[in-house]
Design a protein around this motif. Structure first.
Motif, PDB file in Angstrom:
ATOM      1  N   THR A  34       0.816  -1.211   0.000  1.00  5.83           N
ATOM      2  CA  THR A  34       0.000   0.000   0.000  1.00  5.83           C
ATOM      3  C   THR A  34       0.853   1.265   0.000  1.00  5.83           C
ATOM      4  OG1 THR A  34      -0.219  -0.001   2.411  1.00  5.83           O
ATOM      5  CG2 THR A  34      -1.930  -1.155   1.146  1.00  5.83           C
ATOM      6  N   GLU A  35       2.138   1.138   0.277  1.00  6.65           N
ATOM      7  CA  GLU A  35       3.051   2.281   0.262  1.00  6.65           C
ATOM      8  C   GLU A  35       3.523   2.637  -1.146  1.00  6.65           C
ATOM      9  OE1 GLU A  35       6.253   1.185   2.851  1.00  6.65           O
ATOM     10  OE2 GLU A  35       4.891   0.719   4.509  1.00  6.65           O
ATOM     11  N   ARG A  36       3.260   1.785  -2.106  1.00  5.19           N
ATOM     12  CA  ARG A  36       3.681   2.029  -3.490  1.00  5.19           C
ATOM     13  C   ARG A  36       2.877   3.176  -4.092  1.00  5.19           C
ATOM     14  NH1 ARG A  36       6.580  -2.045  -5.853  1.00  5.19           N
ATOM     15  NH2 ARG A  36       6.044  -1.166  -7.869  1.00  5.19           N
ATOM     16  N   LYS A  37       3.541   4.017  -4.858  1.00  5.01           N
ATOM     17  CA  LYS A  37       2.844   5.111  -5.548  1.00  5.01           C
ATOM     18  C   LYS A  37       1.872   4.566  -6.590  1.00  5.01           C
ATOM     19  CE  LYS A  37       6.360   8.556  -4.788  1.00  5.01           C
ATOM     20  NZ  LYS A  37       7.286   9.524  -5.362  1.00  5.01           N
ATOM     21  N   ASP A  38       2.178   3.394  -7.137  1.00  4.64           N
ATOM     22  CA  ASP A  38       1.334   2.793  -8.166  1.00  4.64           C
ATOM     23  C   ASP A  38       0.419   1.693  -7.597  1.00  4.64           C
ATOM     24  OD1 ASP A  38       3.341   0.979  -7.605  1.00  4.64           O
ATOM     25  OD2 ASP A  38       3.904   0.656  -9.685  1.00  4.64           O
ATOM     26  N   PHE A  39       0.154   1.748  -6.301  1.00  2.00           N
ATOM     27  CA  PHE A  39      -0.635   0.693  -5.670  1.00  2.00           C
ATOM     28  C   PHE A  39      -2.019   0.557  -6.302  1.00  2.00           C
ATOM     29  CE2 PHE A  39      -3.740  -0.704  -2.455  1.00  2.00           C
ATOM     30  CZ  PHE A  39      -3.309  -2.011  -2.327  1.00  2.00           C
ATOM     31  N   ALA A  40      -2.663   1.648  -6.639  1.00  2.00           N
ATOM     32  CA  ALA A  40      -4.011   1.567  -7.226  1.00  2.00           C
ATOM     33  C   ALA A  40      -4.009   0.751  -8.512  1.00  2.00           C
ATOM     34  CB  ALA A  40      -4.562   2.966  -7.482  1.00  2.00           C
ATOM     35  N   ARG A  41      -2.964   0.892  -9.310  1.00  2.00           N
ATOM     36  CA  ARG A  41      -2.861   0.122 -10.547  1.00  2.00           C
ATOM     37  C   ARG A  41      -2.679  -1.362 -10.251  1.00  2.00           C
ATOM     38  NH1 ARG A  41       1.458   2.666 -14.219  1.00  2.00           N
ATOM     39  NH2 ARG A  41       0.467   1.340 -15.752  1.00  2.00           N
ATOM     40  N   TYR A  42      -1.873  -1.680  -9.231  1.00  2.00           N
ATOM     41  CA  TYR A  42      -1.693  -3.080  -8.855  1.00  2.00           C
ATOM     42  C   TYR A  42      -2.976  -3.657  -8.266  1.00  2.00           C
ATOM     43  CZ  TYR A  42       3.119  -3.596 -10.111  1.00  2.00           C
ATOM     44  OH  TYR A  42       4.273  -3.713 -10.841  1.00  2.00           O
ATOM     45  N   TRP A  43      -3.696  -2.876  -7.471  1.00  2.00           N
ATOM     46  CA  TRP A  43      -4.941  -3.342  -6.882  1.00  2.00           C
ATOM     47  C   TRP A  43      -5.942  -3.693  -7.971  1.00  2.00           C
ATOM     48  CZ3 TRP A  43      -6.112  -5.501  -2.626  1.00  2.00           C
ATOM     49  CH2 TRP A  43      -7.421  -5.549  -2.164  1.00  2.00           C
ATOM     50  N   GLU A  44      -6.013  -2.856  -9.006  1.00  2.00           N
ATOM     51  CA  GLU A  44      -6.906  -3.125 -10.139  1.00  2.00           C
ATOM     52  C   GLU A  44      -6.474  -4.409 -10.859  1.00  2.00           C
ATOM     53  OE1 GLU A  44      -7.887  -3.385 -14.275  1.00  2.00           O
ATOM     54  OE2 GLU A  44      -5.915  -2.667 -13.630  1.00  2.00           O
ATOM     55  N   ALA A  45      -5.174  -4.580 -11.063  1.00  2.00           N
ATOM     56  CA  ALA A  45      -4.663  -5.767 -11.747  1.00  2.00           C
ATOM     57  C   ALA A  45      -4.939  -7.032 -10.927  1.00  2.00           C
ATOM     58  CB  ALA A  45      -3.161  -5.622 -12.009  1.00  2.00           C
ATOM     59  N   VAL A  46      -4.834  -6.932  -9.621  1.00  2.92           N
ATOM     60  CA  VAL A  46      -5.143  -8.068  -8.752  1.00  2.92           C
ATOM     61  C   VAL A  46      -6.618  -8.444  -8.903  1.00  2.92           C
ATOM     62  CG1 VAL A  46      -5.377  -8.788  -6.329  1.00  2.92           C
ATOM     63  CG2 VAL A  46      -3.277  -7.675  -7.109  1.00  2.92           C
ATOM     64  N   GLY A  47      -7.485  -7.454  -9.017  1.00  5.22           N
ATOM     65  CA  GLY A  47      -8.904  -7.723  -9.228  1.00  5.22           C
ATOM     66  C   GLY A  47      -9.161  -8.482 -10.516  1.00  5.22           C
ATOM     67  N   VAL A  48      -8.446  -8.108 -11.581  1.00  8.55           N
ATOM     68  CA  VAL A  48      -8.576  -8.818 -12.859  1.00  8.55           C
ATOM     69  C   VAL A  48      -8.142 -10.268 -12.686  1.00  8.55           C
ATOM     70  CG1 VAL A  48      -7.698  -8.959 -15.221  1.00  8.55           C
ATOM     71  CG2 VAL A  48      -8.327  -6.734 -14.258  1.00  8.55           C
ATOM     72  N   ALA A  49      -7.007 -10.467 -12.017  1.00 12.40           N
ATOM     73  CA  ALA A  49      -6.497 -11.825 -11.807  1.00 12.40           C
ATOM     74  C   ALA A  49      -7.459 -12.651 -10.963  1.00 12.40           C
ATOM     75  CB  ALA A  49      -5.121 -11.766 -11.142  1.00 12.40           C
ATOM     76  N   LEU A  50      -8.067 -12.020  -9.971  1.00 12.65           N
ATOM     77  CA  LEU A  50      -9.020 -12.721  -9.117  1.00 12.65           C
ATOM     78  C   LEU A  50     -10.210 -13.222  -9.932  1.00 12.65           C
ATOM     79  CD1 LEU A  50      -9.641 -13.507  -6.180  1.00 12.65           C
ATOM     80  CD2 LEU A  50     -10.803 -11.319  -5.959  1.00 12.65           C
ATOM     81  N   VAL A  51     -10.717 -12.391 -10.811  1.00 10.16           N
ATOM     82  CA  VAL A  51     -11.835 -12.792 -11.669  1.00 10.16           C
ATOM     83  C   VAL A  51     -11.414 -13.919 -12.610  1.00 10.16           C
ATOM     84  CG1 VAL A  51     -13.353 -11.984 -13.531  1.00 10.16           C
ATOM     85  CG2 VAL A  51     -13.016 -10.584 -11.506  1.00 10.16           C
ATOM     86  N   ARG A  52     -10.150 -13.927 -13.017  1.00  8.40           N
ATOM     87  CA  ARG A  52      -9.644 -14.959 -13.914  1.00  8.40           C
ATOM     88  C   ARG A  52      -9.359 -16.275 -13.178  1.00  8.40           C
ATOM     89  NH1 ARG A  52      -7.289 -13.889 -18.730  1.00  8.40           N
ATOM     90  NH2 ARG A  52      -5.516 -15.186 -18.207  1.00  8.40           N
ATOM     91  N   GLY A  53      -9.501 -16.277 -11.851  1.00  9.00           N
ATOM     92  CA  GLY A  53      -9.346 -17.514 -11.094  1.00  9.00           C
ATOM     93  C   GLY A  53      -8.096 -17.602 -10.246  1.00  9.00           C
ATOM     94  N   ALA A  54      -7.308 -16.547 -10.182  1.00  8.34           N
ATOM     95  CA  ALA A  54      -6.098 -16.575  -9.355  1.00  8.34           C
ATOM     96  C   ALA A  54      -6.470 -16.584  -7.874  1.00  8.34           C
ATOM     97  CB  ALA A  54      -5.222 -15.369  -9.662  1.00  8.34           C
ATOM     98  N   ILE A  55      -5.591 -17.141  -7.080  1.00 12.05           N
ATOM     99  CA  ILE A  55      -5.743 -17.139  -5.629  1.00 12.05           C
ATOM    100  C   ILE A  55      -5.001 -15.917  -5.106  1.00 12.05           C
ATOM    101  CG2 ILE A  55      -5.227 -18.386  -3.491  1.00 12.05           C
ATOM    102  CD1 ILE A  55      -5.147 -20.946  -5.309  1.00 12.05           C
ATOM    103  N   VAL A  56      -5.657 -15.119  -4.280  1.00 13.14           N
ATOM    104  CA  VAL A  56      -5.049 -13.901  -3.752  1.00 13.14           C
ATOM    105  C   VAL A  56      -4.963 -14.015  -2.242  1.00 13.14           C
ATOM    106  CG1 VAL A  56      -5.242 -11.398  -3.552  1.00 13.14           C
ATOM    107  CG2 VAL A  56      -5.963 -12.533  -5.671  1.00 13.14           C
ATOM    108  N   HIS A  57      -3.751 -13.865  -1.712  1.00 12.04           N
ATOM    109  CA  HIS A  57      -3.534 -13.834  -0.267  1.00 12.04           C
ATOM    110  C   HIS A  57      -3.098 -12.430   0.106  1.00 12.04           C
ATOM    111  CE1 HIS A  57      -2.615 -18.398   0.319  1.00 12.04           C
ATOM    112  NE2 HIS A  57      -3.869 -18.159  -0.026  1.00 12.04           N
ATOM    113  N   VAL A  58      -3.859 -11.793   0.969  1.00  8.50           N
ATOM    114  CA  VAL A  58      -3.473 -10.491   1.501  1.00  8.50           C
ATOM    115  C   VAL A  58      -2.802 -10.766   2.838  1.00  8.50           C
ATOM    116  CG1 VAL A  58      -4.274  -8.237   2.274  1.00  8.50           C
ATOM    117  CG2 VAL A  58      -5.392  -9.360   0.331  1.00  8.50           C
TER     118      VAL A  58
END
Length: 64
Positions: A34-58
């Motif tokens: 969350t400290e990354r300046k580009d975190f919002a872009r990564y968060w969006e990409a994680v959402g795409v991966a989640l919909v595609r079936g990836a497992i996400v561990h926070v």
């Protein structure tokens, strides 16, 4: 193919790699990401991966 991607403050794979992740892939999102300046872009990409079936561990607790 199984891939493991870790995102934190200092390191992250290419956004395209995260977006392309799917079934049987694992994305580990560390709290410090969350400290990354580009975190919002990564968060969006994680959402795409989640919909595609990836497992996400926070990971709320930082590991040594």
């Amino acid at each position: 193919m199984t891939a493991i991607h870790t995102i934190d403050a200092a390191n992250a794979p290419a956004l395209g790699d995260i977006r392309a992740a799917g079934r049987d892939d694992l994305i580990r999102l560390r709290r410090s990401a969350t400290e990354r300046k580009d975190f919002a872009r990564y968060w969006e990409a994680v959402g795409v991966a989640l919909v595609r079936g990836a497992i996400v561990h926070v990971i709320n607790r930082e590991e040594n």
